[in-house]
Design a protein around this motif. Sequence first.
Motif, PDB file in Angstrom:
ATOM      1  N   GLU A 162       0.833  -1.195   0.000  1.00  0.00           N
ATOM      2  CA  GLU A 162       0.000   0.000   0.000  1.00  0.00           C
ATOM      3  C   GLU A 162       0.872   1.251   0.000  1.00  0.00           C
ATOM      4  N   ASP A 170      -2.850  11.376  -3.167  1.00  0.00           N
ATOM      5  CA  ASP A 170      -3.556  10.563  -2.175  1.00  0.00           C
ATOM      6  C   ASP A 170      -3.367  11.091  -0.761  1.00  0.00           C
ATOM      7  N   ARG A 179      -5.006   8.065   1.339  1.00  0.00           N
ATOM      8  CA  ARG A 179      -5.836   7.063   0.683  1.00  0.00           C
ATOM      9  C   ARG A 179      -4.940   5.940   0.164  1.00  0.00           C
ATOM     10  N   LEU A 181      -4.721   1.701  -1.414  1.00  0.00           N
ATOM     11  CA  LEU A 181      -5.424   0.609  -2.099  1.00  0.00           C
ATOM     12  C   LEU A 181      -4.952  -0.693  -1.475  1.00  0.00           C
ATOM     13  N   GLY A 185      -8.144  -4.873  -4.020  1.00  0.00           N
ATOM     14  CA  GLY A 185      -8.489  -3.608  -4.641  1.00  0.00           C
ATOM     15  C   GLY A 185      -9.401  -2.731  -3.797  1.00  0.00           C
ATOM     16  N   LYS A 186      -9.432  -2.993  -2.485  1.00  0.00           N
ATOM     17  CA  LYS A 186     -10.294  -2.215  -1.606  1.00  0.00           C
ATOM     18  C   LYS A 186      -9.584  -0.940  -1.157  1.00  0.00           C
ATOM     19  N   GLU A 187     -10.247   0.168  -1.373  1.00  0.00           N
ATOM     20  CA  GLU A 187      -9.670   1.469  -1.022  1.00  0.00           C
ATOM     21  C   GLU A 187     -10.129   1.880   0.370  1.00  0.00           C
TER      22      GLU A 187
END
Length: 328
Positions: A162, A170, A179, A181, A185-187
């Motif tokens: 990450e 981000d 922010r 990922l 693929g979950k943010e």
Amino acid sequence: MDGTSDARDLERVVDGFLGHARHARGLSEQSLRAYANDLEQFVGFAAARGVADVGGVSLELLRDWLWEADQRSLARATIARRSSSVRAFTRWASETGLLASDPGVRLRAPKGASHLPRVVSTDQVRALLDGLAARAGTDDPGALRDLAVVELLYAAAIRVSELVGIDVVDVDRSRLTVRVLGKGGKERVVPFGVPARDALEAWLDRGRPVLAARRTATGGASGTARSTSASASDGTERALFLGDRGGRLGTRSAYRVVARLLQDLPGEGPSGPHTFRHTAATHLLDGGADLRAVQELLGHASLGTTQIYTHVSSARLREVYRTAHPRA
């Protein structure tokens, strides 16, 4: 070989599964590499036993593969991972009709050895960061980056994958959030503290421009097309952290940065970036943080995964008791 047989060729079917895993399941590159390596080993094992068609994959063949790995004294964690990889494959092959039934359903493998994650003490973290800050005070771009990397790893409790995927946009320095990922693929948006913000600002103002200029300087006339292509493929122009040559910082480079810092500290266990993630989670729980809040911070899908950190805290408490109580 006719078209039907060709479509059922075990190696081709495995390739189809890997393509499905990459595009439909949103797995991380690390998980995809593990699947590919394990299933490549399985295809070779099956071929050596005369099985080239997916229809020949049976529970006995799967068990023999794991048994052979055990005879080679592979680690229990490795065998458990192999079992997981091949069970995912046979489940997919069954769901797509390539196998009449799923032979992997009944496959069992030894669980990986249960090791508590390594945790660094608060004083040790402070000493490490103070040492990095002293180096960064010289405005060496690598030192500025390393301080920002470690501050963010510890402050936000993020994975190294990450970390290296973060782009400049981000980071919200006013709200103290970043922010990232995560797996699948979950943010998620995670907070960090003022020391991490200060380290990031110093890196962005005085360190990153220097390393970015190195990339431009080494591109040259003959290397311009290649450099531009590389930048486009890994998003270097957007990357928060850069390597010494100006490209996006990779996971191996980040690992080396942390390993050098931790190698001389007392304690057993891995000496990589995950140590700071474990440490941050444990320190949060020790400080009274709610378990579900820590779960959300870490991006764990299951609360059970987060609960290992309560075991870490309990283990530390027992150690303190043994060393401090007169009748322990």
